[in-house]
Write a protein that holds these residues in place. Structure first.
Motif, PDB file in Angstrom:
ATOM      1  N   ALA A  37       0.862  -1.214  -0.073  1.00 40.18           N
ATOM      2  CA  ALA A  37       0.134   0.024  -0.076  1.00 40.18           C
ATOM      3  C   ALA A  37       0.890   1.327   0.110  1.00 40.18           C
ATOM      4  N   ILE A  38       1.908   1.323   0.768  1.00 43.59           N
ATOM      5  CA  ILE A  38       2.817   2.377   0.863  1.00 43.59           C
ATOM      6  C   ILE A  38       3.438   2.605  -0.570  1.00 43.59           C
ATOM      7  N   ASP A  39       3.877   1.577  -1.236  1.00 44.30           N
ATOM      8  CA  ASP A  39       4.272   1.548  -2.728  1.00 44.30           C
ATOM      9  C   ASP A  39       3.391   2.060  -3.506  1.00 44.30           C
TER      10      ASP A  39
ATOM     11  N   ASP B 291       4.630   7.489  12.403  1.00 42.67           N
ATOM     12  CA  ASP B 291       4.211   5.918  12.549  1.00 42.67           C
ATOM     13  C   ASP B 291       5.162   5.085  11.969  1.00 42.67           C
ATOM     14  N   ILE B 292       5.803   5.581  10.862  1.00 45.23           N
ATOM     15  CA  ILE B 292       6.445   4.507   9.948  1.00 45.23           C
ATOM     16  C   ILE B 292       7.561   3.718  10.887  1.00 45.23           C
TER      17      ILE B 292
ATOM     18  N   ARG C  11       8.945   0.059   6.038  1.00 44.54           N
ATOM     19  CA  ARG C  11       9.840   1.124   5.914  1.00 44.54           C
ATOM     20  C   ARG C  11      10.743   1.199   4.873  1.00 44.54           C
ATOM     21  N   ALA C  12      11.049   0.191   4.116  1.00 48.26           N
ATOM     22  CA  ALA C  12      11.693  -0.017   3.030  1.00 48.26           C
ATOM     23  C   ALA C  12      10.927   0.883   1.700  1.00 48.26           C
TER      24      ALA C  12
ATOM     25  N   ALA D  99      12.118   4.374  -0.014  1.00 51.32           N
ATOM     26  CA  ALA D  99      12.130   4.316  -1.681  1.00 51.32           C
ATOM     27  C   ALA D  99      11.233   5.409  -1.994  1.00 51.32           C
ATOM     28  N   GLY D 100      10.144   5.840  -1.452  1.00 55.02           N
ATOM     29  CA  GLY D 100       9.239   6.552  -1.937  1.00 55.02           C
ATOM     30  C   GLY D 100       9.839   8.160  -1.671  1.00 55.02           C
ATOM     31  N   ALA D 101      10.729   8.169  -0.325  1.00 58.01           N
ATOM     32  CA  ALA D 101      11.158   9.511   0.153  1.00 58.01           C
ATOM     33  C   ALA D 101      12.361   9.997  -1.032  1.00 58.01           C
ATOM     34  N   ALA D 102      13.054   8.858  -1.059  1.00 57.34           N
ATOM     35  CA  ALA D 102      14.344   8.811  -2.010  1.00 57.34           C
ATOM     36  C   ALA D 102      13.837   9.399  -3.640  1.00 57.34           C
TER      37      ALA D 102
END
Length: 192
Positions: free
Chosen positions: A64-66, A117-118, A126-127, A131-134
């Motif tokens: 879901a985060i991806d 929360d992460i 967290r990975a 990846a999204g932040a990067a």
């Protein structure tokens, strides 16, 4: 032979429904407080179908985060294709650090909703967040002036200010202060 693509397409559509429901719940409640049952209900599905798409809750949260980051990128890319002027850093900042983004946490950037929360989430979640932040740092760096001496460092600082402003604007109870935080940050970043 023809039923295989339909089945795959239907399975993918169902997975997308679950991911959309999970993304909304994770943004609103955090990755550790969401439950599989509530997400499946939100998606209009039974709990039993969950394992056809995910191996565990942690797997779903990471996916879901991806998905959150991917759908945000897709929306931005589609908009930039329709309106190339919308793809400037100033435009990104103005839209990100806005009352509209602040007020729509369920659809907003995962960085603003998951930052606190992460750290309690699984390693795969967290990975996905990292990846999204990067990727966002990279997209900001790519929009900086060519003569920027350290574009990645500058992009990190800009992103931190953007995320912090939206998170703080959501947290304060005074609407005028919330609006002022957004306006000051947007102005500071767009007109340095």
């Amino acid at each position: 032979m023809n039923s295989q693509p339909k089945a795959t397409s239907r399975k993918q559509e169902t997975r997308e429904k679950v991911l959309a429901a999970a993304a909304r719940a994770i943004r609103e409640q955090g990755p550790t407080r969401v439950g599989v049952l509530e997400i499946m209900r939100e998606a209009g599905l039974t709990h039993g179908g969950f394992y056809a798409h995910f191996t565990s809750k942690d797997d779903m949260v990471a996916a879901a985060i991806d998905w959150m980051f991917a759908t945000t990128r897709a929306r931005k890319a589609a908009r930039a294709e329709r309106d190339p002027a919308s793809d400037t850093l100033a435009q990104w900042i103005t839209e990100y650090v806005s009352p509209r983004h602040r007020d729509d946490a369920g659809q907003g950037c995962p960085l603003t909703t998951l930052t606190n929360d992460i750290r309690h989430a699984s390693a795969p979640a967290r990975a996905a967040f990292d990846a999204g932040a990067a990727a966002m740092i990279g997209r900001i760096a790519a929009r900086l002036p060519a003569d920027e001496p350290e574009p990645d460092k500058r992009a990190m600082a800009i992103l931190a200010q953007m995320v912090g402003a939206v998170a703080l604007a959501r947290a304060v109870s005074d609407p005028a202060l919330s609006d002022a935080i957004l306006a000051a940050t947007s102005q500071d970043l767009v007109q340095p």
